[in-house]
Enzyme design. Structure first.
Site, PDB file in Angstrom:
ATOM      1  N   HIS A  14       0.862  -1.193   0.000  1.00  0.00           N
ATOM      2  CA  HIS A  14       0.000   0.000   0.000  1.00  0.00           C
ATOM      3  C   HIS A  14       0.891   1.233   0.000  1.00  0.00           C
ATOM      4  O   HIS A  14       1.464   1.605   1.024  1.00  0.00           O
ATOM      5  CB  HIS A  14      -0.896   0.028   1.241  1.00  0.00           C
ATOM      6  N   HIS A  16       1.400   5.390  -1.858  1.00  0.00           N
ATOM      7  CA  HIS A  16       0.970   6.497  -2.710  1.00  0.00           C
ATOM      8  C   HIS A  16       2.219   7.092  -3.358  1.00  0.00           C
ATOM      9  O   HIS A  16       3.081   7.635  -2.659  1.00  0.00           O
ATOM     10  CB  HIS A  16       0.250   7.566  -1.888  1.00  0.00           C
ATOM     11  N   ARG A  18       1.879   9.323  -5.935  1.00  0.00           N
ATOM     12  CA  ARG A  18       1.440  10.576  -6.551  1.00  0.00           C
ATOM     13  C   ARG A  18       1.714  10.540  -8.059  1.00  0.00           C
ATOM     14  O   ARG A  18       1.750   9.478  -8.658  1.00  0.00           O
ATOM     15  CB  ARG A  18       2.062  11.792  -5.855  1.00  0.00           C
ATOM     16  N   LYS A 100      -9.833  -0.841  -5.380  1.00  0.00           N
ATOM     17  CA  LYS A 100      -9.839  -0.155  -4.085  1.00  0.00           C
ATOM     18  C   LYS A 100     -11.190   0.481  -3.795  1.00  0.00           C
ATOM     19  O   LYS A 100     -11.738   1.211  -4.628  1.00  0.00           O
ATOM     20  CB  LYS A 100      -8.746   0.928  -4.082  1.00  0.00           C
ATOM     21  N   HIS A 137     -10.442   0.927   2.305  1.00  0.00           N
ATOM     22  CA  HIS A 137     -10.239   1.983   3.301  1.00  0.00           C
ATOM     23  C   HIS A 137     -11.445   1.914   4.223  1.00  0.00           C
ATOM     24  O   HIS A 137     -12.535   2.346   3.865  1.00  0.00           O
ATOM     25  CB  HIS A 137     -10.133   3.362   2.649  1.00  0.00           C
ATOM     26  N   HIS A 175      -4.332  -0.523   6.146  1.00  0.00           N
ATOM     27  CA  HIS A 175      -3.845   0.370   7.207  1.00  0.00           C
ATOM     28  C   HIS A 175      -4.734   0.312   8.455  1.00  0.00           C
ATOM     29  O   HIS A 175      -5.268   1.328   8.898  1.00  0.00           O
ATOM     30  CB  HIS A 175      -3.660   1.805   6.718  1.00  0.00           C
ATOM     31  N   LEU A 220      -4.905   9.565   7.834  1.00  0.00           N
ATOM     32  CA  LEU A 220      -6.205   8.903   7.896  1.00  0.00           C
ATOM     33  C   LEU A 220      -6.056   7.463   7.440  1.00  0.00           C
ATOM     34  O   LEU A 220      -5.445   7.228   6.395  1.00  0.00           O
ATOM     35  CB  LEU A 220      -7.231   9.639   7.020  1.00  0.00           C
ATOM     36  N   ASP A 248       1.426   2.804   3.501  1.00  0.00           N
ATOM     37  CA  ASP A 248       0.545   3.953   3.296  1.00  0.00           C
ATOM     38  C   ASP A 248       1.363   5.235   3.274  1.00  0.00           C
ATOM     39  O   ASP A 248       0.927   6.285   3.755  1.00  0.00           O
ATOM     40  CB  ASP A 248      -0.560   4.030   4.352  1.00  0.00           C
ATOM     41  N   ALA A 264      -3.889  14.987   5.130  1.00  0.00           N
ATOM     42  CA  ALA A 264      -3.609  13.760   5.884  1.00  0.00           C
ATOM     43  C   ALA A 264      -2.615  12.898   5.126  1.00  0.00           C
ATOM     44  O   ALA A 264      -2.795  12.626   3.940  1.00  0.00           O
ATOM     45  CB  ALA A 264      -4.899  12.988   6.117  1.00  0.00           C
TER      46      ALA A 264
END
Length: 348
Positions: A14, A16, A18, A100, A137, A175, A220, A248, A264
C-alpha cells in the site's frame, strides 16, 4: 543481539506515489527497498479502468532509477459506476492486481468514491469470479460519527456484510489502526488480510497532540490511543500470515501539511524498512520481520516471493529535515531525528 539483519527483499502492499514531477522522487524512494508495490489509484482524476492504469504505470516505470527492477502493481479506483466488464478487462491486463474501495470523502482525493456499498456489488461479484482482491479503506464518513470511531463503525456496518456475502473474495483491510480491526481480521476467514503501517506501530495520538499539534503525524485513518497501538504491534509480530507490510506512505508538500487545514498523510517510504525494524525491535521480534515484510503479502496475493535480499545494519543516522517532492519539498516521518537501523545500499 545481532547488528545485521538480512531479509528477502520486501514489498509494499500500500503506497501512494502521486504523479507528475513528484514521481522522480517517490519512485526512487520506494524502489530503494521494495521489489514491488501496490500503487494507490486516488489521483485527480482517479485511475478507474485498465487504460488509465496502464498510462499511470508507464509514468511510474519511466521514473524508475537506472537498472531498477521495481514493479508497480496497479489498482483500480472503484466508483458507483464500476462495471463487471471493467473488472474483467483489468484482470486480463496482467498489471492490475486489485481494486480499491474508498468510501466517498474518507481520505485524500476520495470524492469520486463509493456512496453506498451496495452500488459496487456487481463489481465485487466479478472480482470474486476472476480472483481480484478488494482493498478497503475502512472508515464510515457520516458527520455524526467521531473520527476515532470510524474504523470500528465500518466493520460493524459494512465489512462483516461484504465478507459474508462474498465468501470467495479476497479482502485486504488496509492500514488498520484499532484492536477491533486486528481482532476482526484474525477471526475472519483465510481470504481476509490486513496491512499495517510503520507509523501506526510506532506512534499513537499522544505523539500527534500532546505538547502541540504535530501535523506530520496527521494521517487517515487517524492515530488512535496507545492500547490500539499495542494491539497492532501484537498483530504485526504474531507471525500470523494475515498481517503484512503496507506503508501507506502518502506525501504532501510541506505547505499543504503545515496549514490551518492540513492534509492527511505521512511520508515514510524513504526509510520504511528501517522504521518497521525499530517497531519490531521494540517487541524483541526482529525474527518475525521477514515474514511480515517479505512473505505474507505475496503469499496472500498469490504472487511469487522475491528471491534477492536486503541487509539492514544497526547504525544510527539522522533522517533528513526535508526531501524533494516535485517542485516542492516534503517533511518525512521522523524528520531530523535519529534512526537506529540503516539499509545497506547495493555494493556497500
Amino acid at each position: 543481539m545481532s547488528d545485521r539483519l538480512t531479509l528477502l527483499r520486501p514489498d509494499d502492499w500500500h503506497i501512494h506515489l502521486r504523479d507528475g514531477a513528484a514521481l522522480a522522487n517517490t519512485v526512487g524512494d520506494a524502489a530503494r527497498t521494495f521489489g514491488r508495490a501496490i500503487v494507490m489509484p486516488n489521483l485527480v482524476p482517479p485511475v478507474r479502468n485498465a487504460a488509465e492504469a496502464d498510462a499511470y504505470r508507464q509514468r511510474i516505470l519511466a521514473a524508475r532509477p537506472a537498472a531498477s527492477r521495481f514493479e508497480p502493481l496497479m489498482v483500480l479506483y472503484l466508483t458507483d459506476r464500476t462495471s463487471a466488464e471493467e473488472i474483467r478487462t483489468a484482470k486480463a491486463s496482467g498489471f492490475v492486481h486489485a481494486a480499491k474501495l474508498y468510501p466517498a470523502g474518507a481520505t485524500t482525493n476520495s470524492d469520486s468514491g463509493v456512496t453506498r456499498i451496495d452500488n459496487i456489488f456487481e463489481a465485487l461479484e466479478a472480482m470474486a469470479e476472476v480472483g481480484m482482491p478488494l482493498l478497503v479503506h475502512g472508515e464510515v464518513t457520516r458527520a455524526e460519527v467521531d473520527v476515532f470511531d470510524r474504523e470500528k463503525q465500518f466493520i460493524d456496518e459494512h465489512l462483516r456484510r461484504v465478507v459474508e456475502r462474498f465468501p470467495t473474495l479476497k479482502v485486504v483491510f488496509e492500514h488498520i489502526t484499532t484492536g477491533d480491526a486486528a481482532q476482526f481480521v484474525r477471526e475472519a476467514p483465510a481470504n481476509v488480510g490486513a496491512t499495517i503501517t510503520a507509523h501506526h506501530l510506532l506512534y499513537n495520538r499522544n505523539h500527534m497532540l500532546v505538547g502541540g499539534i504535530r501535523p506530520h503525524f496527521y494521517c487517515l485513518p487517524i492515530l488512535k490511543r496507545n492500547t490500539h497501538q499495542e494491539a497492532l504491534l501484537d498483530a504485526a509480530v504474531s507471525g500470523n500470515p494475515k498481517f503484512f507490510l503496507g506503508t501507506d506512505s502518502a506525501p504532501h508538500a510541506r505547505h499543504a501539511k503545515e496549514a490551518a487545514c492540513g492534509c492527511a498523510g505521512c511520508y515514510s517510504a524513504y526509510a520504511a524498512i528501517e522504521l518497521y525494524a525499530e517497531a519490531f525491535e521494540q517487541r524483541n521480534a526482529l525474527d518475525k520481520l521477514e515474514g511480515f515484510a517479505s512473505l505474507h503479502g505475496p503469499d496472500f496475493y498469490g504472487l511469487p516471493r522475491n528471491t534477492d535480499r536486503i541487509t539492514l545494519v544497526r547504525e544510527e543516522w539522522q533522517a533528513p529535515a526535508s526531501l524533494p517532492f516535485g517542485d516542492f519539498d516534503v517533511v518525512p516521518l521522523r524528520a531530523g531525528e535519529t534512526l537506529r537501523w540503516k539499509l545497506l545500499e547495493a555494493g556497500a
